[in-house]
Design a protein around this motif. Structure first.
Motif, PDB file in Angstrom:
ATOM      1  N   LYS A 168      75.061 128.406  48.093  1.00  0.00           N
ATOM      2  CA  LYS A 168      73.221 129.067  48.215  1.00  0.00           C
ATOM      3  C   LYS A 168      72.509 128.216  47.865  1.00  0.00           C
ATOM      4  O   LYS A 168      70.712 127.895  47.952  1.00  0.00           O
ATOM      5  N   THR A 169      72.245 128.554  46.266  1.00  0.00           N
ATOM      6  CA  THR A 169      71.494 128.367  45.054  1.00  0.00           C
ATOM      7  C   THR A 169      71.374 127.002  45.109  1.00  0.00           C
ATOM      8  O   THR A 169      70.027 125.872  45.426  1.00  0.00           O
ATOM      9  N   THR A 170      72.842 126.168  44.971  1.00  0.00           N
ATOM     10  CA  THR A 170      72.636 124.581  45.405  1.00  0.00           C
ATOM     11  C   THR A 170      71.754 124.002  46.395  1.00  0.00           C
ATOM     12  O   THR A 170      70.246 123.065  45.794  1.00  0.00           O
ATOM     13  N   SER A 171      72.086 124.556  47.725  1.00  0.00           N
ATOM     14  CA  SER A 171      71.572 123.822  48.478  1.00  0.00           C
ATOM     15  C   SER A 171      70.203 124.058  49.089  1.00  0.00           C
ATOM     16  O   SER A 171      68.988 123.319  49.296  1.00  0.00           O
ATOM     17  N   ALA A 172      69.311 125.166  48.570  1.00  0.00           N
ATOM     18  CA  ALA A 172      68.364 125.639  48.321  1.00  0.00           C
ATOM     19  C   ALA A 172      67.213 125.024  47.564  1.00  0.00           C
ATOM     20  O   ALA A 172      66.659 124.450  47.332  1.00  0.00           O
ATOM     21  N   LEU A 173      67.643 124.680  46.244  1.00  0.00           N
ATOM     22  CA  LEU A 173      67.324 124.229  45.283  1.00  0.00           C
ATOM     23  C   LEU A 173      67.110 122.599  46.031  1.00  0.00           C
ATOM     24  O   LEU A 173      65.896 121.893  45.235  1.00  0.00           O
ATOM     25  N   ILE A 174      68.117 121.309  46.621  1.00  0.00           N
ATOM     26  CA  ILE A 174      68.261 120.675  46.866  1.00  0.00           C
ATOM     27  C   ILE A 174      66.682 120.709  48.165  1.00  0.00           C
ATOM     28  O   ILE A 174      66.102 119.668  48.527  1.00  0.00           O
ATOM     29  N   LEU A 175      66.682 121.711  49.068  1.00  0.00           N
ATOM     30  CA  LEU A 175      65.607 120.868  50.053  1.00  0.00           C
ATOM     31  C   LEU A 175      64.220 121.882  49.167  1.00  0.00           C
ATOM     32  O   LEU A 175      63.794 121.020  50.336  1.00  0.00           O
ATOM     33  N   ALA A 176      64.771 122.415  48.215  1.00  0.00           N
ATOM     34  CA  ALA A 176      63.065 122.795  48.039  1.00  0.00           C
ATOM     35  C   ALA A 176      62.636 121.401  47.480  1.00  0.00           C
ATOM     36  O   ALA A 176      61.213 121.088  47.528  1.00  0.00           O
ATOM     37  N   THR A 177      63.295 121.203  46.338  1.00  0.00           N
ATOM     38  CA  THR A 177      62.931 119.592  45.824  1.00  0.00           C
ATOM     39  C   THR A 177      62.599 118.636  46.913  1.00  0.00           C
ATOM     40  O   THR A 177      61.658 117.581  46.409  1.00  0.00           O
ATOM     41  N   GLN A 178      63.246 118.143  48.066  1.00  0.00           N
ATOM     42  CA  GLN A 178      63.103 116.957  48.769  1.00  0.00           C
ATOM     43  C   GLN A 178      61.804 117.723  49.348  1.00  0.00           C
ATOM     44  O   GLN A 178      61.082 116.361  50.118  1.00  0.00           O
ATOM     45  N   ILE A 179      61.573 119.175  50.124  1.00  0.00           N
ATOM     46  CA  ILE A 179      60.665 119.169  51.180  1.00  0.00           C
ATOM     47  C   ILE A 179      58.722 119.121  49.606  1.00  0.00           C
ATOM     48  O   ILE A 179      58.034 118.555  50.112  1.00  0.00           O
ATOM     49  N   ALA A 180      59.072 119.435  48.784  1.00  0.00           N
ATOM     50  CA  ALA A 180      58.059 119.510  48.060  1.00  0.00           C
ATOM     51  C   ALA A 180      58.064 117.591  47.093  1.00  0.00           C
ATOM     52  O   ALA A 180      56.850 116.471  47.513  1.00  0.00           O
ATOM     53  N   ARG A 181      58.847 116.679  47.409  1.00  0.00           N
ATOM     54  CA  ARG A 181      58.593 114.822  47.233  1.00  0.00           C
ATOM     55  C   ARG A 181      58.351 114.472  48.147  1.00  0.00           C
ATOM     56  O   ARG A 181      57.510 114.004  48.583  1.00  0.00           O
ATOM     57  N   LYS A 182      58.322 114.711  49.264  1.00  0.00           N
ATOM     58  CA  LYS A 182      57.573 114.780  50.713  1.00  0.00           C
ATOM     59  C   LYS A 182      56.089 114.834  50.682  1.00  0.00           C
ATOM     60  O   LYS A 182      55.375 114.620  51.467  1.00  0.00           O
ATOM     61  N   GLY A 183      55.643 115.839  49.509  1.00  0.00           N
ATOM     62  CA  GLY A 183      54.318 115.968  49.157  1.00  0.00           C
ATOM     63  C   GLY A 183      53.645 117.239  49.773  1.00  0.00           C
ATOM     64  O   GLY A 183      52.804 117.521  49.761  1.00  0.00           O
ATOM     65  N   ALA A 184      54.844 118.230  50.162  1.00  0.00           N
ATOM     66  CA  ALA A 184      54.201 119.759  51.056  1.00  0.00           C
ATOM     67  C   ALA A 184      55.143 121.012  50.132  1.00  0.00           C
ATOM     68  O   ALA A 184      55.857 120.454  49.276  1.00  0.00           O
ATOM     69  N   ALA A 185      53.625 121.662  49.303  1.00  0.00           N
ATOM     70  CA  ALA A 185      54.271 122.538  48.708  1.00  0.00           C
ATOM     71  C   ALA A 185      54.865 123.417  48.722  1.00  0.00           C
ATOM     72  O   ALA A 185      54.451 124.259  50.154  1.00  0.00           O
ATOM     73  N   VAL A 186      55.702 123.916  48.394  1.00  0.00           N
ATOM     74  CA  VAL A 186      56.229 124.816  48.187  1.00  0.00           C
ATOM     75  C   VAL A 186      57.367 126.109  47.212  1.00  0.00           C
ATOM     76  O   VAL A 186      57.072 125.706  45.789  1.00  0.00           O
TER      77      VAL A 186
END
Ligand SMILES: Nc1ncnc2c1ncn2[C@@H]1O[C@H](COP(=O)(O)OP(=O)(O)OP(=O)(O)O)[C@@H](O)[C@H]1O
Ligand SMILES: [Mg+2]
Length: 230
Positions: free
Chosen positions: A15-33
């Motif tokens: 859970k934690t690993t996948s959640a951080l992967i998703l959060a960092t990728q969304i942030a990288r694409k420019g959306a605030a998370v």
């Protein structure tokens, strides 16, 4: 404003690993998370004290059973994406978080036991659907899979989940050193050193594919904010 909740009663499911992967990728694409780190050990909060945490990624670590719904509501007002990482227990807090979810992700490792736990997690989703009389989009995410060979167990698990009418993400998160290194070094994937972390490029490509599938799944529900991460 999509809220994505990672659920699995099984400890160590990813859970934690996948959640951080998703959060960092969304942030990288420019959306605030905003990540609501509801694990009492606060692994994502600890990660965020490292270098290179994106400015558009906020981590909150004060959510509990009393305030979970308010925390999600407040976060959803401030940032277009909210990601909730929960502790590996099927407690009331899980149901509270699921009640606010636009998408529930159930990570599961490739063993029959873990798949049974994933089915347990889905019961929480079904329970909420009955209580609230709304459907909650969800997907089982196979984690720590081999990038090289598809084991028979994994093929069997994926097949039996699909046969049972359970949504399974097409993208699997492979077992990658880079995903552990994010936590050891306190950095997003893109800031890790490819000389120190093997197959970093493949880990990033896998993270991007997972994020794209999550965004596509959310888009099926036609949520306007999702367009920001096109
Ligand atoms: N895709 C992956 N590749 C490599 N290691 C992984 C991967 N996913 C998880 N791990 C490792 O497996 C362990 C458990 O993962 P994680 O902490 O993400 O699970 P969890 O479901 O959040 O656990 P808990 O229920 O204890 O909070 C960690 O050591 C993590 O580094
Ligand atoms: Mg965890």
């Amino acid at each position: 404003m999509p809220t994505i909740v990672f659920v699995s009663p099984k400890g160590g499911a990813g859970k934690t690993t996948s959640a951080l992967i998703l959060a960092t990728q969304i942030a990288r694409k420019g959306a605030a998370v905003t990540v609501i780190d509801a694990d009492p050990n606060h692994p994502i909060k600890a990660w965020s004290t490292g270098a290179n945490t994106p400015n558009n990624l906020t981590v909150l670590s004060d959510a509990d059973e009393e305030n979970m719904i308010e925390r999600i509501e407040e976060a959803a007002e401030k940032t277009p994406f909210v990601i909730v990482d929960l502790e590996g227990t099927a407690a009331k807090i899980v149901l509270l978080a699921v009640s606010q979810a636009d998408l529930v992700i159930v990570p599961t490792q490739g063993s029959q036991l873990d798949a049974a736990q994933a089915t347990r997690a889905l019961k929480v989703v079904k329970q909420h659907e009955k209580m609230a009389r709304r459907s909650v989009p969800y997907g089982v995410l196979l984690t720590r899979t081999s990038p090289i060979i598809r084991t028979r167990t994994m093929a069997h698990i994926a097949g039996s989940l699909t046969d049972a009418g359970i949504n399974v993400f097409q993208t699997e998160l492979n077992e990658r050193e880079a995903y552990r290194a994010m936590f050891s070094f306190g950095e997003p994937l893109e800031h890790l050193d490819p000389r120190e972390v093997s197959n970093l490029d493949k880990a990033i490509a896998n993270a991007e594919a997972f994020t794209a599938e999550v965004i596509a799944t959310l888009r099926e529900g036609e949520r306007p904010a999702v367009a920001e991460v096109a």
